[in-house]
Design a protein around this motif. Sequence first.
Motif, short mmCIF file in Angstrom:
data_model
loop_
_atom_site.label_atom_id
_atom_site.label_comp_id
_atom_site.label_asym_id
_atom_site.label_seq_id
_atom_site.Cartn_x
_atom_site.Cartn_y
_atom_site.Cartn_z
N GLY A 60 -1.03 -7.99 -1.20
CA GLY A 60 0.04 -8.20 -0.25
C GLY A 60 0.35 -7.04 0.67
O GLY A 60 1.27 -7.12 1.48
N HIS A 61 -0.39 -5.95 0.57
CA HIS A 61 -0.18 -4.81 1.47
C HIS A 61 -0.96 -5.05 2.76
O HIS A 61 -2.00 -5.70 2.74
CB HIS A 61 -0.65 -3.51 0.81
N ASP A 62 -0.48 -4.51 3.86
CA ASP A 62 -1.22 -4.66 5.11
C ASP A 62 -1.62 -3.30 5.66
O ASP A 62 -1.21 -2.25 5.14
CB ASP A 62 -0.43 -5.48 6.13
N ALA A 63 -2.42 -3.32 6.72
CA ALA A 63 -2.94 -2.08 7.29
C ALA A 63 -1.81 -1.18 7.81
O ALA A 63 -1.89 0.04 7.70
CB ALA A 63 -3.92 -2.40 8.42
N GLU A 64 -0.77 -1.78 8.33
CA GLU A 64 0.36 -0.99 8.84
C GLU A 64 1.00 -0.17 7.73
O GLU A 64 1.35 0.99 7.93
CB GLU A 64 1.39 -1.93 9.47
N GLN A 65 1.13 -0.74 6.54
CA GLN A 65 1.71 -0.01 5.41
C GLN A 65 0.80 1.14 4.99
O GLN A 65 1.29 2.23 4.66
CB GLN A 65 1.93 -0.96 4.23
N LEU A 82 -10.41 7.19 10.91
CA LEU A 82 -10.06 6.68 9.59
C LEU A 82 -9.00 5.59 9.71
O LEU A 82 -9.08 4.56 9.04
CB LEU A 82 -9.56 7.82 8.71
N LEU A 83 -8.02 5.79 10.56
CA LEU A 83 -6.96 4.80 10.75
C LEU A 83 -7.53 3.50 11.32
O LEU A 83 -7.16 2.40 10.90
CB LEU A 83 -5.86 5.35 11.65
N VAL A 84 -8.45 3.61 12.26
CA VAL A 84 -9.10 2.43 12.85
C VAL A 84 -9.92 1.71 11.79
O VAL A 84 -9.89 0.48 11.68
CB VAL A 84 -9.98 2.83 14.05
N ASP A 85 -10.63 2.46 10.96
CA ASP A 85 -11.44 1.86 9.91
C ASP A 85 -10.58 1.12 8.89
O ASP A 85 -10.93 0.04 8.43
CB ASP A 85 -12.29 2.93 9.21
#
Length: 145
Positions: A60-65, A82-85
């Motif tokens: 339930g976690h997403d990339a924004e978190q 790294l953030l884009v990946d």
Amino acid sequence: MADGPLIVQSDKTLLLEVDHPGAAEARAAIAPFAELERSPEHVHTYRVTPLALWNARAAGHDAEQVVDALVRHSRYAVPHALLVDVADTMDRYGRLRLENDPVHGLVLRALDRAVLVEVARAKKVAPMLGTRLDDDTIAVHPSER
């Protein structure tokens, strides 16, 4: 945080300074998406892997978190690549599903046809797949035990 307990490296390694006042909070923040590799006395080493990101997304976690946790607890700027990946990896979640079809048994169903085509062409996956049932669905061969 300018003086956070976490050093985020471009190879997806996270170094956590254990004695830092914010270490416990940072550890809790990265636990859903980072695997502990080594835990010597002062600096613990974690790694962000595709499987860890996948598991975090399934929980339930997403990339924004994930991005927020890395940026908030990092001592230095987090490498942009790294953030884009992280975002790309977590965005793939759910595009393919293994489902039990009442007529065809186990099938691989896609929400993204391009991904289905790519996976079906993979040398390790292709032998496990059977007949293409429609544009978005391929039968899966039963395993031979």
